[in-house]
Design a protein around this motif. Structure first.
Motif, PDB file in Angstrom:
ATOM      1  N   LYS A  10       0.835  -1.225   0.000  1.00  0.00           N
ATOM      2  CA  LYS A  10       0.000   0.000   0.000  1.00  0.00           C
ATOM      3  C   LYS A  10       0.860   1.262   0.000  1.00  0.00           C
ATOM      4  CE  LYS A  10      -2.168  -1.077   3.788  1.00  0.00           C
ATOM      5  NZ  LYS A  10      -1.656  -2.388   4.152  1.00  0.00           N
ATOM      6  N   SER A  11       1.774   1.351   0.927  1.00  0.00           N
ATOM      7  CA  SER A  11       2.608   2.556   1.038  1.00  0.00           C
ATOM      8  C   SER A  11       3.528   2.709  -0.166  1.00  0.00           C
ATOM      9  CB  SER A  11       3.439   2.518   2.316  1.00  0.00           C
ATOM     10  OG  SER A  11       2.594   2.496   3.450  1.00  0.00           O
ATOM     11  N   SER A  12       4.086   1.614  -0.638  1.00  0.00           N
ATOM     12  CA  SER A  12       4.975   1.676  -1.803  1.00  0.00           C
ATOM     13  C   SER A  12       4.218   2.132  -3.042  1.00  0.00           C
ATOM     14  CB  SER A  12       5.628   0.317  -2.063  1.00  0.00           C
ATOM     15  OG  SER A  12       6.496  -0.013  -1.008  1.00  0.00           O
ATOM     16  N   LEU A  13       3.015   1.623  -3.229  1.00  0.00           N
ATOM     17  CA  LEU A  13       2.207   2.052  -4.366  1.00  0.00           C
ATOM     18  C   LEU A  13       1.840   3.521  -4.225  1.00  0.00           C
ATOM     19  CD1 LEU A  13       0.727   1.516  -7.000  1.00  0.00           C
ATOM     20  CD2 LEU A  13      -1.215   0.651  -5.648  1.00  0.00           C
ATOM     21  N   LEU A  41     -12.237   5.513  -6.535  1.00  0.00           N
ATOM     22  CA  LEU A  41     -11.849   4.142  -6.847  1.00  0.00           C
ATOM     23  C   LEU A  41     -11.169   3.525  -5.640  1.00  0.00           C
ATOM     24  CD1 LEU A  41     -11.490   1.914  -9.088  1.00  0.00           C
ATOM     25  CD2 LEU A  41      -9.260   2.973  -9.560  1.00  0.00           C
ATOM     26  N   ILE A  42     -11.381   2.231  -5.455  1.00  0.00           N
ATOM     27  CA  ILE A  42     -10.689   1.462  -4.425  1.00  0.00           C
ATOM     28  C   ILE A  42      -9.861   0.392  -5.123  1.00  0.00           C
ATOM     29  CG2 ILE A  42     -10.946  -0.086  -2.436  1.00  0.00           C
ATOM     30  CD1 ILE A  42     -13.721   1.297  -1.983  1.00  0.00           C
ATOM     31  N   LEU A  43      -8.555   0.371  -4.845  1.00  0.00           N
ATOM     32  CA  LEU A  43      -7.683  -0.680  -5.344  1.00  0.00           C
ATOM     33  C   LEU A  43      -7.508  -1.704  -4.238  1.00  0.00           C
ATOM     34  CD1 LEU A  43      -4.905   1.377  -7.188  1.00  0.00           C
ATOM     35  CD2 LEU A  43      -6.972   0.330  -8.147  1.00  0.00           C
ATOM     36  N   PRO A  45       4.859  -4.671 -12.843  1.00  0.00           N
ATOM     37  CA  PRO A  45       5.588  -3.550 -13.445  1.00  0.00           C
ATOM     38  C   PRO A  45       4.658  -2.361 -13.715  1.00  0.00           C
ATOM     39  CG  PRO A  45       6.138  -5.608 -14.562  1.00  0.00           C
ATOM     40  CD  PRO A  45       4.999  -5.903 -13.627  1.00  0.00           C
ATOM     41  N   ASN A  46       5.207  -1.168 -13.555  1.00  0.00           N
ATOM     42  CA  ASN A  46       4.473   0.076 -13.831  1.00  0.00           C
ATOM     43  C   ASN A  46       3.184   0.197 -13.030  1.00  0.00           C
ATOM     44  OD1 ASN A  46       6.358   0.970 -15.865  1.00  0.00           O
ATOM     45  ND2 ASN A  46       5.472  -0.599 -17.183  1.00  0.00           N
ATOM     46  N   ALA A  47       3.203  -0.234 -11.778  1.00  0.00           N
ATOM     47  CA  ALA A  47       1.986  -0.238 -10.962  1.00  0.00           C
ATOM     48  C   ALA A  47       1.398   1.169 -10.802  1.00  0.00           C
ATOM     49  CB  ALA A  47       2.252  -0.863  -9.602  1.00  0.00           C
ATOM     50  N   ALA A  48       2.223   2.179 -10.616  1.00  0.00           N
ATOM     51  CA  ALA A  48       1.707   3.543 -10.434  1.00  0.00           C
ATOM     52  C   ALA A  48       1.013   4.037 -11.697  1.00  0.00           C
ATOM     53  CB  ALA A  48       2.837   4.493 -10.038  1.00  0.00           C
ATOM     54  N   LEU A  49       1.613   3.796 -12.831  1.00  0.00           N
ATOM     55  CA  LEU A  49       0.997   4.178 -14.107  1.00  0.00           C
ATOM     56  C   LEU A  49      -0.303   3.409 -14.313  1.00  0.00           C
ATOM     57  CD1 LEU A  49       1.085   5.656 -16.821  1.00  0.00           C
ATOM     58  CD2 LEU A  49       2.540   3.804 -17.690  1.00  0.00           C
ATOM     59  N   ARG A  50      -0.296   2.120 -13.990  1.00  0.00           N
ATOM     60  CA  ARG A  50      -1.506   1.304 -14.113  1.00  0.00           C
ATOM     61  C   ARG A  50      -2.609   1.809 -13.181  1.00  0.00           C
ATOM     62  NH1 ARG A  50      -0.013  -3.157 -12.008  1.00  0.00           N
ATOM     63  NH2 ARG A  50      -1.860  -4.296 -12.508  1.00  0.00           N
TER      64      ARG A  50
END
Length: 143
Positions: A31-34, A91-93, A126-131
């Motif tokens: 959670k924090s890393s994302l 949105l909730i991830l 990969p690219n979790a923030a962009l996703r």
């Protein structure tokens, strides 16, 4: 505190272009890393490992938590202080769910008077923030 406010622990949240993404999952799920990666792309921190939610209007607003506002834990580095903001939850991830390759129908969770889509999400892909930003564009509630 008003009856319209609630504190939710174990959830991180960021604001992108006036809309909030809640990031929920078990401890150590990313959670924090994302949140940090999304902030690095221009988002603003709302809360890390806790948020306050105002459900008094026709939107559910994510706000910084009173005791840890502006603090984000970077595992293995320490706690940093960042500017915070607030925004309606769009949105909730769900980092504990099983992501689908091409999600077509999302589960909705009612918060206050608003149905919020819940997207199972892999924060370690990969690219979790962009996703995550694209998830907000494609699946997030528009205000």
């Amino acid at each position: 505190m008003s009856d319209h406010f609630s504190i939710v622990s174990g959830v991180s949240a960021v604001a992108i272009d006036g809309r909030a993404i809640l990031i929920e999952g078990k401890p150590g799920s990313g959670k924090s890393s994302l949140a940090l990666a999304i902030i690095d792309r221009g988002a603003m921190l709302i809360g890390d490992d806790g948020i306050r939610i105002d459900t008094s209007g026709n939107r559910s607003i994510a706000l910084p938590p009173p005791n840890i506002a502006g603090k984000l834990e970077i595992r293995g580095v320490g706690i940093v202080e960042l500017p915070t903001g607030s925004a309606p939850i769009a949105l909730i991830l769900d980092l504990d769910g099983s992501p689908e390759r091409l999600p077509d129908t999302l589960v909705m969770r009612t918060m206050g008077n608003v149905a919020i889509p819940v997207l199972p999400f892999d924060a370690k892909a990969p690219n979790a923030a962009l996703r995550a930003q694209w998830a907000l564009k494609l699946h997030g509630v528009a205000f």
